[in-house]
Design an enzyme around this catalytic site. Structure first.
Site, PDB file in Angstrom:
ATOM      1  N   CYS A 295       0.819  -1.227   0.000  1.00 39.70           N
ATOM      2  CA  CYS A 295       0.000   0.000   0.000  1.00 39.70           C
ATOM      3  C   CYS A 295       0.846   1.267   0.000  1.00 39.70           C
ATOM      4  O   CYS A 295       0.339   2.345  -0.288  1.00 39.70           O
ATOM      5  CB  CYS A 295      -0.940   0.016   1.194  1.00 39.70           C
TER       6      CYS A 295
ATOM      7  N   ASN B  70     -10.021  -0.710  -0.051  1.00 39.94           N
ATOM      8  CA  ASN B  70      -8.561  -0.563  -0.044  1.00 39.94           C
ATOM      9  C   ASN B  70      -8.020  -1.089  -1.373  1.00 39.94           C
ATOM     10  O   ASN B  70      -8.088  -2.283  -1.641  1.00 39.94           O
ATOM     11  CB  ASN B  70      -8.006  -1.362   1.144  1.00 39.94           C
TER      12      ASN B  70
ATOM     13  N   HIS C 244      -3.660   6.815   2.863  1.00 36.53           N
ATOM     14  CA  HIS C 244      -4.001   5.507   2.304  1.00 36.53           C
ATOM     15  C   HIS C 244      -5.408   5.138   2.773  1.00 36.53           C
ATOM     16  O   HIS C 244      -5.741   5.292   3.951  1.00 36.53           O
ATOM     17  CB  HIS C 244      -2.974   4.465   2.760  1.00 36.53           C
TER      18      HIS C 244
HETATM   19  N1  ACO Z   1     -18.163  -9.688   9.008  1.00 37.37           N
HETATM   20  C1  ACO Z   1     -18.621 -10.003  10.227  1.00 37.37           C
HETATM   21  N2  ACO Z   1     -17.809 -10.320  11.254  1.00 37.37           N
HETATM   22  C2  ACO Z   1     -16.487 -10.309  11.023  1.00 37.37           C
HETATM   23  C3  ACO Z   1     -15.948  -9.989   9.760  1.00 37.37           C
HETATM   24  C4  ACO Z   1     -16.838  -9.675   8.733  1.00 37.37           C
HETATM   25  N3  ACO Z   1     -16.427  -9.334   7.495  1.00 37.37           N
HETATM   26  N4  ACO Z   1     -14.598 -10.042   9.849  1.00 37.37           N
HETATM   27  C5  ACO Z   1     -14.302 -10.399  11.102  1.00 37.37           C
HETATM   28  N5  ACO Z   1     -15.432 -10.560  11.814  1.00 37.37           N
HETATM   29  C6  ACO Z   1     -15.564 -10.945  13.209  1.00 37.37           C
HETATM   30  C7  ACO Z   1     -14.374 -11.697  13.735  1.00 37.37           C
HETATM   31  O1  ACO Z   1     -14.493 -13.067  13.436  1.00 37.37           O
HETATM   32  C8  ACO Z   1     -14.445 -11.410  15.219  1.00 37.37           C
HETATM   33  O2  ACO Z   1     -15.416 -12.255  15.771  1.00 37.37           O
HETATM   34  P1  ACO Z   1     -15.195 -12.875  17.261  1.00 37.37           P
HETATM   35  O3  ACO Z   1     -15.153 -11.688  18.185  1.00 37.37           O
HETATM   36  O4  ACO Z   1     -16.392 -13.727  17.438  1.00 37.37           O
HETATM   37  O5  ACO Z   1     -13.893 -13.620  17.212  1.00 37.37           O
HETATM   38  C9  ACO Z   1     -14.991  -9.978  15.272  1.00 37.37           C
HETATM   39  O6  ACO Z   1     -15.597  -9.742  13.999  1.00 37.37           O
HETATM   40  C10 ACO Z   1     -13.931  -8.923  15.516  1.00 37.37           C
HETATM   41  O7  ACO Z   1     -12.812  -9.156  14.660  1.00 37.37           O
HETATM   42  P2  ACO Z   1     -11.552  -8.230  14.658  1.00 37.37           P
HETATM   43  O8  ACO Z   1     -10.553  -8.745  13.668  1.00 37.37           O
HETATM   44  O9  ACO Z   1     -11.070  -8.012  16.060  1.00 37.37           O
HETATM   45  O10 ACO Z   1     -12.200  -6.872  14.117  1.00 37.37           O
HETATM   46  P3  ACO Z   1     -11.573  -5.450  14.024  1.00 37.37           P
HETATM   47  O11 ACO Z   1     -12.382  -4.488  14.767  1.00 37.37           O
HETATM   48  O12 ACO Z   1     -10.079  -5.471  14.289  1.00 37.37           O
HETATM   49  O13 ACO Z   1     -11.759  -5.085  12.474  1.00 37.37           O
HETATM   50  C11 ACO Z   1     -10.487  -5.033  10.438  1.00 37.37           C
HETATM   51  C12 ACO Z   1     -11.167  -5.908  11.470  1.00 37.37           C
HETATM   52  C13 ACO Z   1     -11.520  -4.182   9.772  1.00 37.37           C
HETATM   53  C14 ACO Z   1      -9.810  -5.939   9.423  1.00 37.37           C
HETATM   54  C15 ACO Z   1      -9.438  -4.133  11.119  1.00 37.37           C
HETATM   55  O14 ACO Z   1      -8.631  -4.903  11.972  1.00 37.37           O
HETATM   56  C16 ACO Z   1      -8.538  -3.418  10.132  1.00 37.37           C
HETATM   57  O15 ACO Z   1      -8.972  -2.529   9.420  1.00 37.37           O
HETATM   58  N6  ACO Z   1      -7.246  -3.743  10.137  1.00 37.37           N
HETATM   59  C17 ACO Z   1      -6.287  -3.016   9.312  1.00 37.37           C
HETATM   60  C18 ACO Z   1      -6.304  -3.465   7.906  1.00 37.37           C
HETATM   61  C19 ACO Z   1      -5.395  -2.555   7.119  1.00 37.37           C
HETATM   62  O16 ACO Z   1      -5.276  -1.386   7.405  1.00 37.37           O
HETATM   63  N7  ACO Z   1      -4.687  -3.028   6.155  1.00 37.37           N
HETATM   64  C20 ACO Z   1      -3.807  -2.059   5.506  1.00 37.37           C
HETATM   65  C21 ACO Z   1      -2.819  -2.601   4.754  1.00 37.37           C
HETATM   66  S1  ACO Z   1      -3.465  -3.543   3.395  1.00 37.37           S
HETATM   67  C22 ACO Z   1      -2.141  -3.877   2.354  1.00 37.37           C
HETATM   68  O17 ACO Z   1      -1.024  -3.550   2.593  1.00 37.37           O
HETATM   69  C23 ACO Z   1      -2.460  -4.707   1.107  1.00 37.37           C
END
Ligand code: ACO
Length: 333
Positions: free
Chosen positions: A118, A289, A259
């Site tokens: 990214c 993204n 980003h």
């Molecule tokens: N729909 C419903 N529930 C979901 C989904 C979904 N799509 N995805 C995960 N969950 C669930 C999980 O299973 C978990 O359930 P549990 O509590 O029963 O175990 C719950 O939601 C919480 O999951 P988390 O992973 O803790 O959720 P979080 O609030 O961290 O959000 C997210 C996840 C959106 C991916 C976030 O962590 C994020 O944005 N991370 C950064 C990603 C990023 O910035 N990437 C950039 C670089 S990309 C690149 O370089 C190509």
């Protein structure tokens, strides 16, 4: 890098391309167990674009580049250097830049790709700028382009809701004027965190092809909450550092183009910098993204919507797999 000469490198043209196919959160909820509400509240994303089956990264990149060259008032034959930031090249080799060179009829100039996930667009702009200042290239084509849909695991709800396809391009031009265009830039990486965001397929490991496919090793793997925490810390620190390096205060920033990964990361950046969200360009709600394409698509949209005017100071900041990060301050000419 400090500039030794009285020359500067400006963005003289912008362009972008996004595929016409829209995949909404509701569409995704028919593929994996998720909901529009979960995706919107956790990320801010409402929909993303998906490239056609036969549409390649270089097809999208060429469309964006063609717009950028036109917007700069140039012809393909004026381009003296092509660099592409991508993690989704058409082929392992030749590089994507060579395909774009052929498709646009650009002359026999240097053409290569940079892989910094990214952060790929900002890395690529800085590499082009350095080459222009040292070697005198007058016009460079710099593109961020991705077909992430081909490395997305459509069975993994924790990642497939996040990504989209598209391309953004700029033409960089060397001008005989100091202190315009790209004022400051920084890049960094931490390979110790490489495992938390990667496509783990390892061609040296000898893992059987069938096992690779069963474990989706050829698709994106991400420890989302780990990435989230580091993204907030690193994006904030990069932004603070680049402002200090450029000797510019947050109040002087007209527009931040971050980003486009997650609204919550951008809100944390806004709070840390004391720059209101109204001074942030956000379009992740419509594109998700798009990795290296995300900043140049947002830049093109901001420019075409009249959010960038002559004399504006713009901050761009990125973070991605590697882990890599980069930031840049630009004074629009
Ligand atoms: N729909 C419903 N529930 C979901 C989904 C979904 N799509 N995805 C995960 N969950 C669930 C999980 O299973 C978990 O359930 P549990 O509590 O029963 O175990 C719950 O939601 C919480 O999951 P988390 O992973 O803790 O959720 P979080 O609030 O961290 O959000 C997210 C996840 C959106 C991916 C976030 O962590 C994020 O944005 N991370 C950064 C990603 C990023 O910035 N990437 C950039 C670089 S990309 C690149 O370089 C190509």
């Amino acid at each position: 890098m400090s500039q030794a000469s009285e020359k500067s490198v400006i963005i003289s043209g912008v362009g972008s391309y996004t595929p016409s196919k829209i995949l909404t959160n509701d569409d995704l909820s028919k593929i994996v167990e998720t909901s529009d509400e979960w995706i919107r509240t956790r990320t801010g994303i409402r929909e993303r674009r998906i490239a056609g089956e036969n549409e390649t990264t270089s097809d999208m990149a060429s469309a964006a580049a063609s717009e950028a060259i036109k917007n700069a008032g140039l012809k393909p034959s004026d381009i003296e250097l092509i660099i592409v930031g991508t993690v989704t090249p058409d082929m392992r080799f030749p590089n994507t830049a060579c395909f774009i060179q052929r498709k646009l009829g650009i002359g026999k100039v240097p053409a290569f790709d940079v892989e910094a996930a990214c952060s790929g667009f900002l890395y690529t702009v800085e590499i082009a700028r350095s080459l222009m200042l040292t070697s005198g290239y007058k016009h460079a084509l710099v593109i961020g382009a991705e077909k992430l849909s081909k490395i997305t695991n459509w069975e993994d709800r924790t990642t497939c809701v996040l990504f989209g396809d598209g391309a953004g391009a700029v033409v960089l031009s060397l001008v005989d004027e100091p202190r315009v265009g790209i004022l400051q830039s920084l890049m960094g990486a931490d390979g110790n965190e490489s495992d938390i965001l990667c496509v783990p397929e390892n061609e040296q490991s000898g893992t059987a092809a069938v096992e690779k496919i069963e474990r989706a090793l050829h698709k994106i793997h991400m420890q989302g909450n780990q990435v989230f925490k580091i993204a907030v810390r690193v994006m904030c620190q990069s932004a603070v550092d680049i402002l200090e390096k450029a000797n510019i205060s947050a109040e002087d920033i007209s527009l931040v183009i971050p980003h486009q990964a997650n609204n919550r990361i951008i809100e944390a950046l806004s709070q840390r910098l004391g720059i209101g969200m109204d001074r942030f360009k956000i379009n992740l709600d419509r594109y998700g993204n798009t990795s290296a394409a995300s900043i140049p698509i947002a830049l093109d949209e901001a420019y075409r919507n009249g959010r960038i005017k002559s004399g504006d100071t713009i901050l761009m900041v990125a973070f991605g797999g590697g882990l890599t990060w980069a930031a840049m301050v630009i004074k629009w000419q």
